[in-house]
Design a protein around this motif. Structure first.
Motif, PDB file in Angstrom:
ATOM      1  N   SER A  33       0.946  -1.032  -0.072  1.00 29.67           N
ATOM      2  CA  SER A  33      -0.017   0.085  -0.213  1.00 29.67           C
ATOM      3  C   SER A  33       0.751   1.235  -0.040  1.00 29.67           C
ATOM      4  O   SER A  33       1.594   1.302   0.980  1.00 29.67           O
ATOM      5  CB  SER A  33      -0.889   0.057   1.365  1.00 29.67           C
ATOM      6  OG  SER A  33      -1.742   1.155   1.317  1.00 29.67           O
ATOM      7  N   ASN A  49       1.179   5.521  -0.871  1.00 30.18           N
ATOM      8  CA  ASN A  49       0.828   6.856  -0.975  1.00 30.18           C
ATOM      9  C   ASN A  49       1.690   7.818  -1.342  1.00 30.18           C
ATOM     10  O   ASN A  49       1.233   9.133  -1.392  1.00 30.18           O
ATOM     11  CB  ASN A  49      -0.245   7.405   0.323  1.00 30.18           C
ATOM     12  CG  ASN A  49       0.170   7.336   1.410  1.00 30.18           C
ATOM     13  OD1 ASN A  49       1.624   7.409   1.606  1.00 30.18           O
ATOM     14  ND2 ASN A  49      -0.179   7.835   2.659  1.00 30.18           N
ATOM     15  N   PHE A  86      -4.233   4.635  -3.721  1.00 25.17           N
ATOM     16  CA  PHE A  86      -5.663   5.217  -3.847  1.00 25.17           C
ATOM     17  C   PHE A  86      -5.609   6.593  -4.144  1.00 25.17           C
ATOM     18  O   PHE A  86      -5.369   7.296  -3.330  1.00 25.17           O
ATOM     19  CB  PHE A  86      -6.264   4.720  -2.598  1.00 25.17           C
ATOM     20  CG  PHE A  86      -6.568   3.390  -2.475  1.00 25.17           C
ATOM     21  CD1 PHE A  86      -7.829   2.876  -2.879  1.00 25.17           C
ATOM     22  CD2 PHE A  86      -5.663   2.514  -1.773  1.00 25.17           C
ATOM     23  CE1 PHE A  86      -8.052   1.326  -2.573  1.00 25.17           C
ATOM     24  CE2 PHE A  86      -5.814   1.022  -1.768  1.00 25.17           C
ATOM     25  CZ  PHE A  86      -7.004   0.411  -2.158  1.00 25.17           C
ATOM     26  N   VAL A 125     -11.163   3.068  -0.261  1.00 28.11           N
ATOM     27  CA  VAL A 125     -10.118   1.862   0.219  1.00 28.11           C
ATOM     28  C   VAL A 125     -10.741   0.663   0.294  1.00 28.11           C
ATOM     29  O   VAL A 125     -10.289  -0.306  -0.171  1.00 28.11           O
ATOM     30  CB  VAL A 125      -9.174   2.486   1.494  1.00 28.11           C
ATOM     31  CG1 VAL A 125      -8.320   1.395   1.468  1.00 28.11           C
ATOM     32  CG2 VAL A 125      -8.497   3.760   1.015  1.00 28.11           C
TER      33      VAL A 125
END
Length: 250
Positions: A55, A57, A100, A133
């Motif tokens: 994950s 970002n 995301f 998410v």
């Protein structure tokens, strides 16, 4: 150029692998570094490459984890008989990096650009979501069979104080194992690793941002403000407890 603008140097695969393995060796001498490497290595033994994701970002914590993961994959392959470029590239490409993407009106352009650039440079496969998410993870896990997701949580992050290095997803969420190698790293250690090994990171951190969310709730950390109104880079923050001081409650 600032560290945040550096690109990964050297196209020679052997040189990249050697450099990554050297970084692991230097990190291994510290308890927190050794712990992170051990957690990643354990995950690489427990799951196939295509059962793993990260994950991401674009923030500093998951950025240092991205580099660590690539280094551990390189180290694992270096110990095998098949070390050619195709084997390395195939291994990295099987690990998906999940981004995301925030709505255009709330996200930072610098983060969007950095995510695409660094994932490509590191050799992983980028998967971009524009939905929520939970919804995105449900669809992704159902369609790919991914079982473990690396995350850059640290204990100082909200809701992370009671987590362990391998923590099953919370009730009500899609089922997967959260893999948290840098859980016990400090703010200082993250920056020490990024700067000491000259690892690329998002340029926002050179502008005084110490914790990055959306544009609507993120400002440069006021503790880093200079007399002329500009800001020192994030790594100069002395009080780690004030890391989220730039997060604004609207």
């Amino acid at each position: 150029r600032s560290a945040g603008q550096r690109r990964v140097h050297g196209d020679d695969l052997a040189a990249k692998m050697t450099q990554d393995i050297a970084v692991l060796g230097e990190l291994y001498v510290s308890p927190s570094g050794r712990e992170a490497i051990t957690v990643i290595d354990k995950a690489l033994e427990q799951y196939r490459y295509d059962e793993l994701a990260l994950s991401f970002n674009g923030g500093k914590d998951c950025t240092v984890l991205l580099h660590l993961l690539r280094a551990c994959v390189h180290n694992k392959i270096s110990k095998s008989e098949n070390q050619d470029a195709a084997a390395v590239g195939n291994a990295l490409k099987q690990i998906r990096v999940l981004y995301f993407q925030p709505p255009v009106d709330t996200g930072f352009v610098e983060l969007d650009s950095f995510v695409v650039e660094i994932v490509e440079q590191c050799g992983f496969s980028l998967v971009v979501f524009t939905c929520g998410v939970k919804e995105g993870l449900q669809q992704f896990i159902s369609s790919t069979g991914v079982k473990g997701i690396f995350m850059g949580n640290r204990r100082s992050d909200p809701y992370s104080g009671e987590l362990t290095h391998f923590s099953p997803s919370s009730a009500g969420w899609p089922s997967f194992m959260r893999i948290l190698p840098i859980l016990d790293w400090s703010y200082c250690m993250v920056w020490k690793a990024l700067r000491e090994f000259q690892l690329p990171y998002c340029s926002l951190y050179d502008k005084g941002y110490t914790s990055v969310g959306g544009r609507q709730d993120t400002e440069p950390n006021p503790l880093l403000k200079r007399p002329d109104g500009s800001f020192d880079p994030a790594w100069k923050l002395e009080d780690e407890s004030m890391e989220r001081c730039g997060r604004v409650q609207r």
